[in-house]
Design a protein around this motif. Sequence first.
Motif, PDB file in Angstrom:
ATOM      1  N   ALA A   1      -3.142 -25.519 -12.164  1.00  0.00           N
ATOM      2  CA  ALA A   1      -2.742 -24.199 -11.950  1.00  0.00           C
ATOM      3  C   ALA A   1      -1.228 -24.225 -11.976  1.00  0.00           C
ATOM      4  O   ALA A   1      -0.398 -23.614 -11.396  1.00  0.00           O
TER       5      ALA A   1
ATOM      6  N   ASN B   1      -2.371 -15.166  -6.824  1.00  0.00           N
ATOM      7  CA  ASN B   1      -3.205 -15.659  -7.623  1.00  0.00           C
ATOM      8  C   ASN B   1      -3.515 -16.860  -7.072  1.00  0.00           C
ATOM      9  O   ASN B   1      -4.626 -17.734  -7.225  1.00  0.00           O
TER      10      ASN B   1
ATOM     11  N   GLY C   1      -5.885 -16.964  -4.087  1.00  0.00           N
ATOM     12  CA  GLY C   1      -7.309 -16.883  -4.562  1.00  0.00           C
ATOM     13  C   GLY C   1      -7.855 -17.660  -5.350  1.00  0.00           C
ATOM     14  O   GLY C   1      -9.203 -18.122  -4.976  1.00  0.00           O
ATOM     15  N   LEU C   2      -7.248 -18.443  -6.042  1.00  0.00           N
ATOM     16  CA  LEU C   2      -7.789 -19.494  -6.590  1.00  0.00           C
ATOM     17  C   LEU C   2      -8.059 -20.802  -6.106  1.00  0.00           C
ATOM     18  O   LEU C   2      -9.127 -21.329  -6.135  1.00  0.00           O
TER      19      LEU C   2
ATOM     20  N   THR D   1     -11.286 -19.935  -4.433  1.00  0.00           N
ATOM     21  CA  THR D   1     -12.382 -20.036  -5.277  1.00  0.00           C
ATOM     22  C   THR D   1     -12.816 -21.547  -5.279  1.00  0.00           C
ATOM     23  O   THR D   1     -13.897 -21.835  -5.526  1.00  0.00           O
TER      24      THR D   1
ATOM     25  N   SER E   1      -5.909 -17.364   0.549  1.00  0.00           N
ATOM     26  CA  SER E   1      -6.624 -18.852   0.842  1.00  0.00           C
ATOM     27  C   SER E   1      -7.480 -18.778   1.945  1.00  0.00           C
ATOM     28  O   SER E   1      -8.465 -19.703   1.996  1.00  0.00           O
TER      29      SER E   1
ATOM     30  N   GLU F   1       0.613 -16.242 -16.154  1.00  0.00           N
ATOM     31  CA  GLU F   1       0.216 -14.545 -16.075  1.00  0.00           C
ATOM     32  C   GLU F   1       0.851 -14.028 -17.189  1.00  0.00           C
ATOM     33  O   GLU F   1       0.175 -12.940 -17.696  1.00  0.00           O
TER      34      GLU F   1
ATOM     35  N   ASN G   1      -7.150 -10.863 -15.313  1.00  0.00           N
ATOM     36  CA  ASN G   1      -6.242 -11.426 -14.548  1.00  0.00           C
ATOM     37  C   ASN G   1      -6.707 -12.934 -14.350  1.00  0.00           C
ATOM     38  O   ASN G   1      -7.828 -13.375 -14.454  1.00  0.00           O
TER      39      ASN G   1
ATOM     40  N   HIS H   1      -6.734 -15.211 -12.090  1.00  0.00           N
ATOM     41  CA  HIS H   1      -7.300 -15.801 -11.141  1.00  0.00           C
ATOM     42  C   HIS H   1      -8.917 -15.229 -11.524  1.00  0.00           C
ATOM     43  O   HIS H   1      -9.728 -16.103 -11.288  1.00  0.00           O
TER      44      HIS H   1
ATOM     45  N   ALA I   1     -11.997 -17.952 -12.080  1.00  0.00           N
ATOM     46  CA  ALA I   1     -13.327 -17.543 -11.162  1.00  0.00           C
ATOM     47  C   ALA I   1     -14.611 -17.668 -12.068  1.00  0.00           C
ATOM     48  O   ALA I   1     -15.629 -18.250 -11.860  1.00  0.00           O
TER      49      ALA I   1
END
Length: 1608
Positions: A1460, A1468, A1471-1472, A1475, A1501, A1560, A1588, A1590, A1594
């Motif tokens: 990433a 983002n 959240g990543l 995941t 996170s 993005e 998006n 993320h 996912a």
Amino acid sequence: MNSVLIKAVLSSSPNYELLFESLSWPSTSSPGPERIEALTAFIEGLGPLLDGSSTSDETTFTAEKRRCIMDKIESVIWTQCLPLLYKISTEPGDTKFRESTAAACRLVSVCVRLCDQEVTGRLVLSVLASLQQSDEELPGLVRFSVEVASEVMAALLPSLSPDEQLSQTTLSSALSCIKTLPDTLVSKITVRLLLTLLNCCSGARISSILRPILEDLSCWHSNHRTAVVTERTLLCLTALSDHLLSPHHDLCLPLQFWKIIQDGLTHRESVSRKRSLYLLKRCVALSEEKGVDFPSTSSEEDEILFKWTTNRSKLLREFWEDYALVMETLEENQVHVVRPILNRIDTLVQTTADDCQESGHNLFHPSWLLCVYQRMFHSENKSLMREGVCHLLELRVLQQPAFALAFSQFIVGPFMDVLSETSLFHRSVGQSVGECPELAVKLQVFMSTFFSSLPSEHRGHVLLQLIQQLGSKHWCAVPLLFLSQALSRLPASPLLGITGLTALREVLRCTMITHQVLLRGAAQCFLLNSALCLTQVNTVTLDDVFSFLMHFRADESLCRGTQLWNQLCAWLSENEGNFKPRVMDGEPGAAITKETVRAYVQSEIHKYLQVPASTGQTERLPDSREADKLARAVLLCLDMETSESRGQNGNTVETLLSPLLDTLSKVSTNIYLPLRKSDKSLQLMLRLLQLRGITGEEQGDSVMVAVEKHIFKLVDSVLEFILRRLCGELQELCDMERAELYLCVLRQLVVMYASVPQHHSKLQQAYFPKLIKYSLKILQDLSQQIPSVANQVARAVAMASLAMVCGLFEQRVIDRQSETIYALRSLNDFFYNPEASSSQTPSSLGHFNEILLKPQTLDSSSVVGVQGSSLQDWGRIAAQYLRDQWICLSSLIGDIDVSESVEPSRAPESLKAALSCSVEALALLPSDLVLPVLTFMEAALPQVVHHDEALCVEAVTLTWDLVQGLTTNARDFWQALEGFVSMAFHRNLLRLTESQAPSLIATMKQIASELMELSQTKTGVFSVLLQHCCLTWLPAGRDTDQADTIFSSVFSHIDILTEACVYGPVFRRDQRLIQDVQTYVEQLGEECTANVVVTCDNKDDQLPRTCALAFLSRLDSSNPLHQRLMEDLVIKLLKRDNSISKSKVRYYSNSLQHRVKNRIWQILLLLLPKLREEFVTTSLNLVFEAGFCSNQASVKYLIEWMMILILVRYPQHIDGFWECFSTSQEKTKTSICTFLSVLVHFNVILPKLKDKAVQWHKSLDVILQWCFNHNFSVRLYALLALKRVWALTDVRAEAEEVGTSGLGGLSTVIKACLDQAEAMQNTGNANKNWMRIQEHFFFATFHPIRDYSVETILYTFPSLSELADDEWIPPWKFETPSCFSESVSCPLRNPVPDLSQLQPGDWIQQDKGEHDKEERWAEVQKKITPWRLGIQEQEPELQLVTQERAARLGKLHGALVVVASLIDKPTNLGGLCRTCEIFGASALVLDNLRHVNDKLFQSLSVSSELWLPLLEVKPAELTAFLQVKKSEGYCIVGVEQTANSQSLQDYQFPEKTLLLLGNEREGIPANLLQLLDVCVEIPQQGVIRSLNVHVSAALLIWEYTRQHLTAD
């Protein structure tokens, strides 16, 4: 772990041979990656011992032992590694493929480092051989797959750096592979060979490798400039961009490099466009960073596409920033995203133009602007494409000659291509029906400006190229029409020679394929105008001109007597003597100087009639196109001379046509006259008569009068010749064409001489009876039925002759008291008398549906070659023979009773049998020949229906099936439909009642319903039925005795009329466009000759409504039947309105339901003056109920108007109106506004009421109770009504005089309410709405009595009520021949123009505010940001953070690495991270580990960063990081939409997967795309084009987890 163990083993002085043997494997086996890695670690550990660099004194090798170990290592390469790699190549589907390949390549790499250079060279050459595409298998050569070979070479390349020859060999092989290998392997070769080779070099060595790469790719693209080559060269250049565009390497980028970038910017593939833009941005950034001029030196002859000067760096930087922003934004394909950056395109254009005007600069080449436009032209979004076209059309810089010339090839190429898109020519918002589309108007201005701006020496060539482009492919009717119109608007200038006329002829050929006749004719008119304005007359001969004119059809464009014809005559007269002289045949040295039109025509007539002597063999009819060309030239010459001499042309015609007249005078007497000459003279005479055009005697057509006068003198000779030929001399198959010619000439002469008694009488008394008797004799002669060519041709000619006579008889050209009529009775006997019947016809009839017998292919009296070719047309001849029978029958049945040929008692049976035969004929005849059968049925059905209804039903049903089958055949459909409607809905059939013919009536109703349904998709179908019915029910000159009887039939088919009142389908945009353009052409009037020549096809979708309204306007309210029809129609319409209101179908503005309701109330308003008072009284409640329903604004206005008019006409119903206000408020809700709107116009109603003061007081009481309603809209309407009613001062004074109780207190309340309303000015939106409602057209300008007209109801109100413009019916549509009956009570046009002067949005005041000055990037969508803001300084060294966080216990852990580093939003990333931790990824790679301390990161996170291994890799370091991971056996997967993307639902993830996530904004950068092994795309169903980042990640992480960690 292997390295630790190996070091321990080697330190104990082991048996090396035994270790080699134990770690090695048989050549036929497939070891696992672990065993390969163990052997690799062992050999790698031997390295320090073999080269003497080991620090251990205990382990030393003798020379012999060292040699033995080296042999073992070399043996590992040839006996272990290569066989294993070959085996991997043959099993690519193995799940361990990548890991095994990576392990084997590492082993090879370790071994070659310890071997001699000679071994390395042999190995390299062996592997490179696998990359060469060859079908020949060399003995002893082991071929690897390209994937394996590229990985092996990547492992060997670090060892090749000292050997320049091997490096060059590898380079040449790689460049060859790029050109020959499949697309999927090109990126692997580029990344694993070229990029690795460059990474292994440094300094000047890199430049020595880059230079041949750049030269080779540029040369390849220059020689093969295709999309595939551009795609591959861009891939290579992008992959090498870090070296190619490095400030450390001073490479001179050639011209072809910039052409590759420009081709990439307009490439069809988005990935290629992305790579191209990436390279361009890198070049700009490099130029600014280096701060030197580029190019450093150049000659004036060299073309420079990219230039950089340090003293203009700011201007250059801003230009390229804007350019990159525009190109990135265009990728969005959404108009609302792109439209804000259109001003940036203006900036780019203006900057380029300003630079061009400044001497010595030329920093910006115009070709970069063309890339922007071409990108817009290639957009999938048609609206964006249209924006691009309109923007180019408005470019003012094209007025500069240099710019116009630079754009010229783009205009005649890509621009012309995009203009072929029909959808571009839709009307713009605000344009009304009949207006020229905005783009077409701009195109006319653009073409004129562009060609005027071009340097004069280039105009002709560019115009020729443009016209050739028009003729190079088939164009749709609409684009071709408007391009032709634009050409016709060019300033007159001699630009086109003979090549230009040839190109225009090709364009004409394209126009002939369109189905829209009017558009086709209009395009021809414009093209002819273009030719007249643009032809350089001294470069074309008169023969060239008249050959060109042949391609203009007389029935569509170039018709005599029209404005276009007169323009052509004037042009010929003006340029006479200036045309290029012709060189006569046989006299190459003798040129005719200043050839006049008359001299040319005289010469052509002599040449035309010069034919060789007859050989006695059968000859085909001469080509009629020669006669057409010459006839047109003759008439143009005569008209031109007539206009010059002002009508004195008697001698002119005779001298000009003397060769023709001389030949015609001899056709019947000179037996030696060649048949070909006779035929050609008749063809020319026929075309002269047919091309007479629209000029008639009443207009003083002296030319045709003179021509006919001279032909009069020769008519007997011509008729005798034709009669002789028709009576027995035509016996060959090719003579059928002659028979058609002779009959056409005969028909033309009969029609022409109908007004000349002496000639006409002779025809009817002598020629026709003789022809009929001879023809009947041939048909009745049994010996003629022998299937020989002569017999069958004679029969066909005889039947064709009879059909011609019957056709003239039906047209009333033949006198019904002549000898001809008696001869025709014999023909009637021939068909109906059963005594002469053959075995193949029904016993009750004579000769029906007789067919010709196909003759033998060889005949003693004919030439075999001619017969062989003619027999191919036998099917057509046989069909025409059958068609001619029905022409005769359809003519005879209307005038000669069947009972004259059969016994009266058998007449009905004969008619039934004849009708049955007609049904059979429908199956026998081709679709284009069935019209005579339908005409016969039209006459027969009313006579048979009372005797055999079932047969009539069968005939009607089968005929309807035939018509439906022709819906895709535009040529035959319309005439078949008209014939069917006339037959199935004959006036006598319409008069039938259900008791008389129930089955037939039911069938007619069913067909009418199906026909109306068909009209929803095929415009004009319903119009045919409705026009026929309306003229039947209410004919213009009707007999009063039978009028009511005929009219009464309307009640059996009232549904047709009801449907017509509300007809108006919502067509597709393409259908609507054709209609709009046809309306526009019609609005041009005589300016476009096609409107004069082409017969109106009545396919306007508004025609059924206008026809129905015209029918209703002619109804007489004093006639009981008419009154009954109107009342029945009103009841049906009110019920339909009520059913729509109660239906649950969504009712929104301009929906079909809205339109139907609007049409209903328009009809009701127009019928109101003709309705009886009693009927209005009974239906008034239905009107009031409609007012309580939820209605769109346009319907609401019409209902309110209806109520006002009813109360004005019948004021006694005012009490019923007041009762409407007593309805519960729950039911009324806001619909009470309808009734309050009526009270706004109370000043119109009040004068008609009794007790005005009382009613006025009542209105105030009613209004006041709604002034305090909780709903703001209701209060607003009530206050307006209150203001208007209170303003009636005369009545108010009367009320006060009467002394009505309570008025004083009431007055106080009213004034308070009105003061409150006026005080709204301080309450923001309330004041705006108060002002708007007062200025609304319905309350401010409209007057219910004064403005009552057809124009207001059907045109003005819809236009002011925001109805779609295809609902507006302009009054001129009623002025065409539609029999509209205008009355005083309902005038056609509004006498006062106040309403028509309003614009649809006049009463709406938009909120306007001052806009602050925009920042540089303010108007751009936030997703699109300047590319320079993404460039950051990166640390040059690769820094990997070790995994310090412990793996979680008790949970499976995968080998998925998620990268990433390109994502910069903390939300983002947070959240990543969460995941990745949840689904057990092995690591998450970030661009900076400081992200974990960000609060936004931590909020998503939720501490997952504590349990997941995190690595730091800067974006600039990703290329090297991914290369390392590839070497470790990882499969690099990216989420990107490309041509080779695999769907997520189908892709199987390898265990060792690295998931690369894009930025993005721009996704995965172009320089990393070629590093991907696989592109995976997520299937989408919606409109939005991206998820998006993320969310996308996912989905892929879960799919990987599902496949690997959750599998059993």
